[in-house]
Scaffold this motif. Structure first.
Motif, PDB file in Angstrom:
ATOM      1  N   LEU A  96       0.854  -1.178   0.000  1.00  0.00           N
ATOM      2  CA  LEU A  96       0.000   0.000   0.000  1.00  0.00           C
ATOM      3  C   LEU A  96       0.893   1.232   0.000  1.00  0.00           C
ATOM      4  O   LEU A  96       1.528   1.554   1.007  1.00  0.00           O
ATOM      5  CB  LEU A  96      -0.923  -0.002   1.217  1.00  0.00           C
ATOM      6  N   GLN A  97       0.930   1.916  -1.121  1.00  0.00           N
ATOM      7  CA  GLN A  97       1.839   3.050  -1.295  1.00  0.00           C
ATOM      8  C   GLN A  97       1.127   4.357  -0.990  1.00  0.00           C
ATOM      9  O   GLN A  97       0.136   4.718  -1.632  1.00  0.00           O
ATOM     10  CB  GLN A  97       2.377   3.067  -2.724  1.00  0.00           C
ATOM     11  N   THR A  98       1.648   5.076  -0.008  1.00  0.00           N
ATOM     12  CA  THR A  98       1.176   6.416   0.336  1.00  0.00           C
ATOM     13  C   THR A  98       2.406   7.252   0.675  1.00  0.00           C
ATOM     14  O   THR A  98       3.528   6.740   0.766  1.00  0.00           O
ATOM     15  CB  THR A  98       0.231   6.405   1.550  1.00  0.00           C
ATOM     16  N   VAL A  99       2.186   8.525   0.918  1.00  0.00           N
ATOM     17  CA  VAL A  99       3.278   9.395   1.355  1.00  0.00           C
ATOM     18  C   VAL A  99       3.871   8.886   2.662  1.00  0.00           C
ATOM     19  O   VAL A  99       5.073   9.037   2.907  1.00  0.00           O
ATOM     20  CB  VAL A  99       2.767  10.838   1.500  1.00  0.00           C
ATOM     21  N   ASP A 100       3.065   8.250   3.489  1.00  0.00           N
ATOM     22  CA  ASP A 100       3.539   7.757   4.785  1.00  0.00           C
ATOM     23  C   ASP A 100       4.321   6.453   4.679  1.00  0.00           C
ATOM     24  O   ASP A 100       5.206   6.198   5.496  1.00  0.00           O
ATOM     25  CB  ASP A 100       2.354   7.560   5.739  1.00  0.00           C
ATOM     26  N   THR A 101       4.013   5.614   3.688  1.00  0.00           N
ATOM     27  CA  THR A 101       4.687   4.320   3.595  1.00  0.00           C
ATOM     28  C   THR A 101       5.873   4.321   2.630  1.00  0.00           C
ATOM     29  O   THR A 101       6.705   3.429   2.679  1.00  0.00           O
ATOM     30  CB  THR A 101       3.700   3.220   3.140  1.00  0.00           C
ATOM     31  N   ASP A 102       5.943   5.308   1.741  1.00  0.00           N
ATOM     32  CA  ASP A 102       7.036   5.425   0.776  1.00  0.00           C
ATOM     33  C   ASP A 102       7.529   6.869   0.781  1.00  0.00           C
ATOM     34  O   ASP A 102       6.873   7.755   0.234  1.00  0.00           O
ATOM     35  CB  ASP A 102       6.544   5.036  -0.622  1.00  0.00           C
ATOM     36  N   PRO A 103       8.671   7.150   1.401  1.00  0.00           N
ATOM     37  CA  PRO A 103       9.167   8.520   1.530  1.00  0.00           C
ATOM     38  C   PRO A 103       9.362   9.243   0.200  1.00  0.00           C
ATOM     39  O   PRO A 103       9.352  10.474   0.159  1.00  0.00           O
ATOM     40  CB  PRO A 103      10.511   8.346   2.250  1.00  0.00           C
ATOM     41  N   GLU A 104       9.530   8.505  -0.897  1.00  0.00           N
ATOM     42  CA  GLU A 104       9.759   9.124  -2.203  1.00  0.00           C
ATOM     43  C   GLU A 104       8.463   9.343  -2.990  1.00  0.00           C
ATOM     44  O   GLU A 104       8.478   9.971  -4.047  1.00  0.00           O
ATOM     45  CB  GLU A 104      10.702   8.240  -3.044  1.00  0.00           C
ATOM     46  N   TYR A 105       7.357   8.839  -2.488  1.00  0.00           N
ATOM     47  CA  TYR A 105       6.092   8.925  -3.221  1.00  0.00           C
ATOM     48  C   TYR A 105       5.585  10.354  -3.210  1.00  0.00           C
ATOM     49  O   TYR A 105       5.641  11.042  -2.193  1.00  0.00           O
ATOM     50  CB  TYR A 105       5.078   7.982  -2.588  1.00  0.00           C
ATOM     51  N   HIS A 106       4.996  10.800  -4.343  1.00  0.00           N
ATOM     52  CA  HIS A 106       4.728  12.225  -4.522  1.00  0.00           C
ATOM     53  C   HIS A 106       3.263  12.587  -4.759  1.00  0.00           C
ATOM     54  O   HIS A 106       2.973  13.747  -5.069  1.00  0.00           O
ATOM     55  CB  HIS A 106       5.536  12.743  -5.714  1.00  0.00           C
ATOM     56  N   LEU A 107       2.348  11.648  -4.625  1.00  0.00           N
ATOM     57  CA  LEU A 107       0.944  11.919  -4.944  1.00  0.00           C
ATOM     58  C   LEU A 107       0.073  11.868  -3.696  1.00  0.00           C
ATOM     59  O   LEU A 107       0.383  11.160  -2.735  1.00  0.00           O
ATOM     60  CB  LEU A 107       0.435  10.927  -5.983  1.00  0.00           C
ATOM     61  N   TYR A 108      -1.058  12.580  -3.735  1.00  0.00           N
ATOM     62  CA  TYR A 108      -1.914  12.713  -2.557  1.00  0.00           C
ATOM     63  C   TYR A 108      -2.792  11.497  -2.324  1.00  0.00           C
ATOM     64  O   TYR A 108      -3.362  11.342  -1.241  1.00  0.00           O
ATOM     65  CB  TYR A 108      -2.786  13.968  -2.680  1.00  0.00           C
ATOM     66  N   PHE A 109      -2.956  10.638  -3.318  1.00  0.00           N
ATOM     67  CA  PHE A 109      -3.818   9.465  -3.185  1.00  0.00           C
ATOM     68  C   PHE A 109      -2.962   8.203  -3.079  1.00  0.00           C
ATOM     69  O   PHE A 109      -1.753   8.229  -3.322  1.00  0.00           O
ATOM     70  CB  PHE A 109      -4.769   9.365  -4.383  1.00  0.00           C
ATOM     71  N   ALA A 110      -3.606   7.098  -2.713  1.00  0.00           N
ATOM     72  CA  ALA A 110      -2.887   5.848  -2.492  1.00  0.00           C
ATOM     73  C   ALA A 110      -2.853   4.993  -3.760  1.00  0.00           C
ATOM     74  O   ALA A 110      -3.708   5.114  -4.641  1.00  0.00           O
ATOM     75  CB  ALA A 110      -3.548   5.059  -1.364  1.00  0.00           C
ATOM     76  N   LYS A 111      -1.864   4.134  -3.815  1.00  0.00           N
ATOM     77  CA  LYS A 111      -1.805   3.098  -4.834  1.00  0.00           C
ATOM     78  C   LYS A 111      -1.637   1.756  -4.122  1.00  0.00           C
ATOM     79  O   LYS A 111      -0.862   1.648  -3.163  1.00  0.00           O
ATOM     80  CB  LYS A 111      -0.611   3.302  -5.786  1.00  0.00           C
ATOM     81  N   LEU A 112      -2.359   0.754  -4.585  1.00  0.00           N
ATOM     82  CA  LEU A 112      -2.136  -0.602  -4.110  1.00  0.00           C
ATOM     83  C   LEU A 112      -1.313  -1.303  -5.178  1.00  0.00           C
ATOM     84  O   LEU A 112      -1.789  -1.505  -6.300  1.00  0.00           O
ATOM     85  CB  LEU A 112      -3.454  -1.343  -3.871  1.00  0.00           C
ATOM     86  N   ARG A 113      -0.063  -1.621  -4.856  1.00  0.00           N
ATOM     87  CA  ARG A 113       0.879  -2.169  -5.834  1.00  0.00           C
ATOM     88  C   ARG A 113       1.145  -3.655  -5.571  1.00  0.00           C
ATOM     89  O   ARG A 113       1.102  -4.116  -4.431  1.00  0.00           O
ATOM     90  CB  ARG A 113       2.199  -1.420  -5.789  1.00  0.00           C
ATOM     91  N   MET A 114       1.450  -4.352  -6.635  1.00  0.00           N
ATOM     92  CA  MET A 114       1.851  -5.748  -6.530  1.00  0.00           C
ATOM     93  C   MET A 114       3.367  -5.810  -6.414  1.00  0.00           C
ATOM     94  O   MET A 114       4.096  -5.274  -7.259  1.00  0.00           O
ATOM     95  CB  MET A 114       1.382  -6.546  -7.752  1.00  0.00           C
TER      96      MET A 114
END
Length: 301
Positions: A96-114
């Motif tokens: 589950l990719q968010t700003v909180d779980t991935d320090p480099e992530y740059h978007l306001y919404f979440a992505k569920l990645r495989m």
């Protein structure tokens, strides 16, 4: 490959796929969607397919033929609950990719990645964030019924979402406007990115400002919602339009769409049952793909 439109902070592009590869991409993304739906159903969370995925569901009973992503929306309350429980439910197969779980992530919404896959878009080759096949999960927040207050809310929220992207990603995430405007916009991006880091502004501070703007309760009441993409006004929905969520076919599975889907799609796309001209079609044609258990494939780098 041509840059065409932005949505949610991402530069959308278009290039023809090999049919077999596109079908395999859709199968993997559908697998992620099934996991997402499983979690939502288990915890009684409201969701609905959104944007092009809603359009494809209604018009094609599945993916838009040339499309390569899946978008879902959730009211903020359900979205926040999903963020709290999803990673535990997903185990090691998904991230589950968010700003909180991935320090480099740059978007306001979440992505569920495989996990153990790659899906690298051309504009994000240097972003540094986690890659992999994904679905996009957009939070929907209340906006004011008063037009003036709504405009202020949208402008503030969208601006902070853009600042988040500029802070996190050095390489400008813009569309294609022509040489002169491209140069100006890229220069501004680089100046702002460097300036914020030089001044010691923290990612935590930027993210806090984003959430304050997103979740600010309207003073004059609210009967509508939106997600704060770059074109947030386009995606406004009435609360009554999602009071009833309807199960409909999507390929060989079932997804939920808003009961008021016709009004939503008409506002967003006009005559939405009519296919767009080829020049107006978009997808996320990546430069790298890695299917589960296979080697990385590269395209047009």
């Amino acid at each position: 490959m041509k840059a065409r439109k932005r949505r949610g902070g991402t530069v959308l592009q278009y290039r023809e796929y090999d049919t077999e590869i596109l079908n395999r991409i859709k199968d993997v993304e559908k697998q992620i969607l099934c996991k997402y739906i499983e979690i939502c159903e288990k915890y009684h969370l409201r969701y609905f397919v959104a944007f092009g995925t809603l359009l494809g569901t209604v018009r094609h009973k599945g993916f838009i033929p040339w499309d390569d992503d899946i978008d879902v929306g959730m009211p903020r309350e359900d979205y926040e609950k999903f963020l709290q429980i999803a990673q535990k439910e997903c185990g090691e197969e998904y991230f589950l990719q968010t700003v909180d779980t991935d320090p480099e992530y740059h978007l306001y919404f979440a992505k569920l990645r495989m996990n153990h896959t790659r899906f690298v878009e051309n504009s994000l080759q240097k972003a540094g964030s986690v890659t992999g096949f994904y679905i996009d999960i957009f939070p929907y927040d209340e906006i004011s019924d008063d037009e003036a207050e709504m405009e202020k809310q949208l402008n503030r929220a969208v601006r902070w979402g853009m600042i988040l992207s500029i802070y996190k990603v050095k390489e400008p995430q813009i569309g294609q406007y022509g040489p002169a405007k491209d140069f100006v916009m890229r220069s501004i991006w680089h100046i702002l990115h460097g300036g914020m880091h030089l001044c010691g502004i923290s990612a935590k501070t930027v993210w806090k400002k984003c959430n304050q703007a997103f979740m600010q309760k309207p003073e004059k009441g609210s009967s509508r919602m939106t997600t704060f993409a770059a074109d947030a006004k386009k995606w406004i929905i009435e609360k009554k339009e999602i009071e009833q969520l309807v199960d409909v076919p999507f390929e060989d599975i079932t997804v939920k769409i808003p009961g008021g889907y016709d009004a939503i799609l008409t506002r967003c796309y006009g005559d939405y049952m009519k296919l767009p001209d080829e020049k107006d079609r978009v997808n996320h044609m990546p430069v790298e793909i890695q299917f589960p258990g296979e080697e990385v494939m590269t395209f047009g780098k």
